[in-house]
Design an enzyme around this catalytic site. Structure first.
Site: not given
Length: 468
Positions: A227, A334, A272, A250, A385, A414
């Site tokens: 995370p 996460a 992205k 990413d 998300m 986090g």
């Protein structure tokens, strides 16, 4: 990085030490060990520095400092308690662009003397930028205890073959992999143990084999970056990052984790976000395949766990179809990291008998989720998300039976030092998120356990990571 680490070659170079006490002796001994020619300026000398002078290892001018004493010097160290003299020498050295260190006075120094682990020719320097010398000494003690006393022997052994390996293996990547095999295998063990004859024999055999090897197919490792907190990275993930030729990452990968990659590894960003897809997923798959076919060791670094809402499954399918070896290294997703950081139990005997992970991204203008299932009581819902669609999510959950005062927690960035939390309810969370202006990766947790852990609050509530 507060200061740039560098090792100076002082062999047979003139260095000036100002001061005649114990601190001057300590610095002089270090400089002598580096091969420097040490000159000392001090009215009087005491203790060990006097012994160094008597042994003619240090030249001594028994007088006050003069600016001309800096002529021809490569380095200056000030080890006197006289503050006026400290400032004067520092100023004179800086005027000449001479590196100067004033003991325990970082503001007057142009470089910091680190804590040193000496396993010549292996040298490790530790610095806190002058902020906490005692901490640097403690770190040195830890490294001293962990590092083999004979590690310098291994470095000297490698130096014997360095030029031969360079001539035999033209590509830097091939040389790096060769030396990795040397240091991590039997050859390194033999050299550390002092059996240099056997180590030489094994190394020559390995080098002959490496010379005739044809270019091999590379491999892709799908690695969970966790995370954000680099301390939560697995040991295997850290090892692979140190061995990778290319790191494909990413936007959810934290800078702290990315910094653990080998410094000369190529970094390829393929992040992205909504409305900004630099590369399509198909293009990412094709890029991974082409990199591996070129013989590279590729780490595909994904935030959290690579197989939890990371499209890792699609990448595995493409790589396997192309005949590329692939390995998955799990990471802390996460949901687990953010919940632990905020001390929120995802399950609780009295309040949550189950936990559900879903994604809150829109597809075709809607969020295709099983709303009746998510609105069940006594469970925790974790939404990845979903911040941009909080209003829609909250409305759907209320429509399917969850009370408007159901607690909600948002955790941004986090487990990192940038972590922020917003706590509210289904009725208030959209407005609270807007007021908090959350911009980083944010996880949403919904359920009674949030109220038990963090308390219910109908008004805006915002906390940093250190605030709970």
């Amino acid at each position: 990085m507060q200061s740039f680490p560098i090792f100076l070659t002082l062999q047979d170079r003139a260095v000036l030490v100002v001061g005649g006490g114990e601190a001057a002796a300590r610095k002089a001994e270090l400089l002598l060990a580096a091969g420097a020619r040490v000159s000392l300026i001090a009215d009087t000398v005491v203790g060990e520095i006097a012994q160094l002078i008597a042994e003619a290892r240090v030249s001594w001018a028994g007088r006050v400092f003069d600016d001309h004493d800096l002529d021809g010097m490569a380095l200056v160290i000030v080890a006197t308690a006289d503050e006026a003299l400290q400032a004067r020498v520092s100023h004179a050295a800086r005027q000449r662009s001479l590196p100067v260190n004033v003991v325990d006075r970082p503001a007057l120094s142009s470089f910091i003397m680190p804590a040193i682990v000496d396993r010549a020719p292996v040298t490790i320097a530790i610095s806190t930028g002058g902020a906490a010398p005692a901490l640097a000494r403690r770190l040195r003690a830890e490294i001293e205890r962990a590092l083999p006393a004979t590690i310098g022997r291994l470095a000297r052994f490698a130096d014997i073959f360095r030029e031969q390996v360079r001539r035999t293996l033209e590509r830097p990547r091939d040389r790096r992999r060769f030396w990795d095999r040397v240091f991590a295998g039997r050859i390194g063990e033999l050299a550390l143990a002092g059996d240099e004859i056997a180590a030489r024999r094994e190394l020559i055999r390995l080098l002959d084999s490496a010379r005739t090897e044809t270019a091999s197919l590379g491999m892709v490792h799908l690695v969970g970056a966790g995370p954000g907190d680099p301390d939560l990275l697995t040991m295997k993930a850290h090892r692979l990052l140190q061995q990778a030729d290319i790191v494909v990452h990413d936007r959810l990968v934290s800078p702290e984790v990315l910094a653990l990659a080998r410094r000369d590894a190529e970094r390829l960003y393929v992040g992205k976000r909504r409305g900004d897809h630099r590369l399509t997923q198909t293009e990412i798959n094709d890029r991974l395949i082409s990199l591996a076919r070129a013989g590279n060791s590729v780490v595909r670094l994904k935030g959290g766990d690579p197989l939890v809402f990371g499209r890792g499954g699609e990448e595995i399918e493409a790589l396997v179809a192309a005949g590329i070896p692939v390995e998955v290294v799990p990471g802390i997703t996460a949901a687990l990291g953010c919940a632990a950081s905020a001390a929120i139990p995802l399950t609780h005997r009295d309040h949550a008998r189950s936990c559900v992970f879903v994604t809150g991204q829109l597809r075709d203008g809607t969020i295709a989720l099983d709303w009746p299932m998510l609105a069940r009581p006594r469970q925790t819902v974790v939404i990845y998300m979903g911040v941009e669609n909080l209003g829609l999510i909250a409305a759907r959950l209320e429509e399917h039976g969850l009370p408007a005062d159901t607690p909600v927690a948002l955790v941004e960035n986090g487990t990192t030092s940038r972590e922020r939390r917003v706590v509210g309810t289904l009725a208030t969370i959209e407005g609270q998120a807007a007021r908090a202006r959350l911009t980083g990766p944010t996880l949403c947790m919904i359920g009674e356990v949030i109220g038990v852990s963090l308390g219910r609050d109908q008004e805006f509530r915002f906390e940093s990571r250190m605030g709970l």
